[in-house]
Design a protein around this motif. Sequence first.
Motif, mmCIF file in Angstrom:
data_model
loop_
_atom_site.group_PDB
_atom_site.id
_atom_site.type_symbol
_atom_site.label_atom_id
_atom_site.label_comp_id
_atom_site.label_asym_id
_atom_site.label_seq_id
_atom_site.Cartn_x
_atom_site.Cartn_y
_atom_site.Cartn_z
ATOM 1 N N PRO A 1 -0.485 3.716 -4.006
ATOM 2 C CA PRO A 1 -0.637 5.112 -4.419
ATOM 3 C C PRO A 1 -0.144 5.398 -5.834
ATOM 4 O O PRO A 1 -0.365 6.487 -6.356
ATOM 5 N N VAL A 2 0.507 4.433 -6.476
ATOM 6 C CA VAL A 2 1.034 4.639 -7.827
ATOM 7 C C VAL A 2 0.121 3.922 -8.819
ATOM 8 O O VAL A 2 0.146 2.695 -8.919
ATOM 9 N N PRO A 3 -0.699 4.667 -9.562
ATOM 10 C CA PRO A 3 -1.617 4.036 -10.508
ATOM 11 C C PRO A 3 -0.862 3.165 -11.522
ATOM 12 O O PRO A 3 0.170 3.564 -12.059
ATOM 13 N N VAL B 1 6.031 -4.683 7.765
ATOM 14 C CA VAL B 1 5.922 -4.988 6.341
ATOM 15 C C VAL B 1 4.577 -4.473 5.860
ATOM 16 O O VAL B 1 3.588 -4.505 6.603
ATOM 17 N N GLU B 2 4.553 -3.962 4.637
ATOM 18 C CA GLU B 2 3.358 -3.275 4.158
ATOM 19 C C GLU B 2 3.015 -3.738 2.754
ATOM 20 O O GLU B 2 3.881 -3.842 1.894
ATOM 21 N N LEU B 3 1.735 -3.994 2.551
ATOM 22 C CA LEU B 3 1.236 -4.359 1.242
ATOM 23 C C LEU B 3 0.628 -3.138 0.578
ATOM 24 O O LEU B 3 -0.285 -2.522 1.125
ATOM 25 N N LEU B 4 1.149 -2.792 -0.572
ATOM 26 C CA LEU B 4 0.565 -1.747 -1.420
ATOM 27 C C LEU B 4 -0.162 -2.509 -2.520
ATOM 28 O O LEU B 4 0.471 -3.151 -3.357
ATOM 29 N N THR B 5 -1.485 -2.460 -2.502
ATOM 30 C CA THR B 5 -2.270 -3.324 -3.370
ATOM 31 C C THR B 5 -3.234 -2.551 -4.268
ATOM 32 O O THR B 5 -3.659 -1.452 -3.921
ATOM 33 N N SER B 6 -3.570 -3.154 -5.385
ATOM 34 C CA SER B 6 -4.530 -2.547 -6.302
ATOM 35 C C SER B 6 -5.974 -2.858 -5.887
ATOM 36 O O SER B 6 -6.906 -2.256 -6.402
#
Length: 124
Positions: free
Chosen positions: A55-57, A8-13
């Motif tokens: 990676p998505v602003p 599981v992966e967190l894509l975070t700001s």
Amino acid sequence: MANPFVHVELLTSDVARAKAFYTGLFDWKLEEVPGMDYTLINVGEGTGGGMMQNPVPGSPSHWIAYVLVDDAAAATEKARALGATICKEVTEIPGIGWFSVITDPTGASLALWQMNPAYRNPAA
């Protein structure tokens, strides 16, 4: 193959804030991956994961699950034929494996993961 969830992966700001929060909340051990802006999450028992800068602003922070498949390319094409949108075509993580990211017809995202059979985890 049973196709278990394997990562599981967190894509975070805000990676630093996420690290502080999750290590304060859980007994997780974080490990930086050399040469990459990626942090592995070692949970002890169970499925581990990782975190990285989204990676998505402008996209909100979110978790994504990875499911093990025998063949990432074939599974990605099967998902496409069943109505999925392919968000990320099959991509190799050199020497480790291949992944893609799909969105199912209901709008839920999922990653598909194929391990390179020659990979030997140095931490194992």
